[in-house]
Design an enzyme around this catalytic site. Sequence first.
Site, PDB file in Angstrom:
ATOM      1  CG  HIS A   2      -0.394   0.281   2.507  1.00  0.00           C
ATOM      2  ND1 HIS A   2      -0.082  -0.704   3.418  1.00  0.00           N
ATOM      3  CD2 HIS A   2      -0.059   1.445   3.121  1.00  0.00           C
ATOM      4  CE1 HIS A   2       0.407  -0.166   4.519  1.00  0.00           C
ATOM      5  NE2 HIS A   2       0.421   1.143   4.366  1.00  0.00           N
TER       6      HIS A   2
ATOM      7  CG  ASP B 291      -0.208  -4.044   2.687  1.00  0.00           C
ATOM      8  OD1 ASP B 291      -0.015  -3.500   1.580  1.00  0.00           O
ATOM      9  OD2 ASP B 291      -0.314  -3.396   3.738  1.00  0.00           O
TER      10      ASP B 291
ATOM     11  CB  SER C 171       3.304   1.540   5.991  1.00  0.00           C
ATOM     12  OG  SER C 171       2.066   1.704   6.607  1.00  0.00           O
TER      13      SER C 171
END
Length: 408
Positions: free
Chosen positions: A120, A151, A229
């Site tokens: 993402h 992901d 992230s």
Amino acid sequence: MSRVKGFLRTSFGSAVLGGAIVAAIGLLAISAGWVDAGGGGTTISAAPLAAPAVDTHDGGSANTVNQIYQRDGQGVAFIQAQQPARQASPFDPFGGSGGGIATGSGFLLDTDGHVLTNNHVVSGSKQIQVKLGDSETTYDAQVVGTDPATDLALLKIDAPADQLHPLALGDSSKIEVGDPVVAIGNPFGLDRTVTSGIVSALQRQIQAPNGFAISNVIQTDAAINPGNSGGPLIDAAGQVVGINSQIETGGSGRGNVGIGFAIPINTARDVISQLESSGQVEHAFLGITGATIDSTLSQAVNLPVSSGVLVQDVVQGGPADKAGIKGGDTSATIDGASLSLGGDIITAINHKEVSSMDEVVTIVNGAKPGEKIDVSVLRGGSTKTVTVTLGDRPNSVRDSASSTPNGP
């Protein structure tokens, strides 16, 4: 929220993807059987991507947070990705975006310049740039491959050998609740930020950006915020045991409330191997949605068992449908929660009892397309076992749902 509603909820809640916000795609689909594989292909073998793991539970030496930071900080990447404008989607309650620069984290896997991050962070990006450690040098990154289902994304940069300081990969199967961990990343663009905490829980499930479930996720109270992230979650031996991916916000804000989730490195190992070899990853697919049964739900709707999985919907033409598994045919609302009754009740897979939809998800996530599993179902007072040949998982929950009129 009522007890019955709780049966249909995911353990994920509403989570913020460290550099972006993930939308909940549909209650049953998230918690249940469109779900698919994380990990379960070939393992990394010929050329290990990092140094061997150190098992601190068998006497390996522990490091202080400062020592981990000094040793591993130079291998952490600061990622900037040029995001295109996107239109609003019914699967995105936050509307469209005008594009811009997304920032995130990552870490070096080897001296060839491979960098692991979250999908993402870089999904749809026109240009990706990477800085390493405290260096101000920027490198253009190429996308080797992405896997929305876990992901994860594998990038590659061309940097001088003396600038490449890969992190060692640990063994996420050996971590325990209470183990100390350290997160290094770039929250809110603040590069090389280190936070520390413990492993708060194991065996969690979260939702990938494409709506499928990621299994065996590590929960930590180490502070993780937007921009973390893709960064590493590191154990006391200085080994990467997870990839920081989501946080539970606990409200409308986007900040840390002490509940973060990291994709286990053992899941990533298989994904990395497949991305290196082909640029894509295969995942198994069962093709159902289901609701976890416990004694309260059983009594509320007069089910014949107090544990198992009540099949809600079956993807038309999918693996479960071909094997003869039946979904519900009667709609009911219990304390405001929608439920489909009359479907099969899954009681065991491969002759081992299953008591929750999470267990079904984990089993499928650990399998490969084409693999056969024996599913025991209770129907009309009798139990039968059917053999399901798992298929290839669709690109998203929406794709799988569109194949059946009962899809979310």
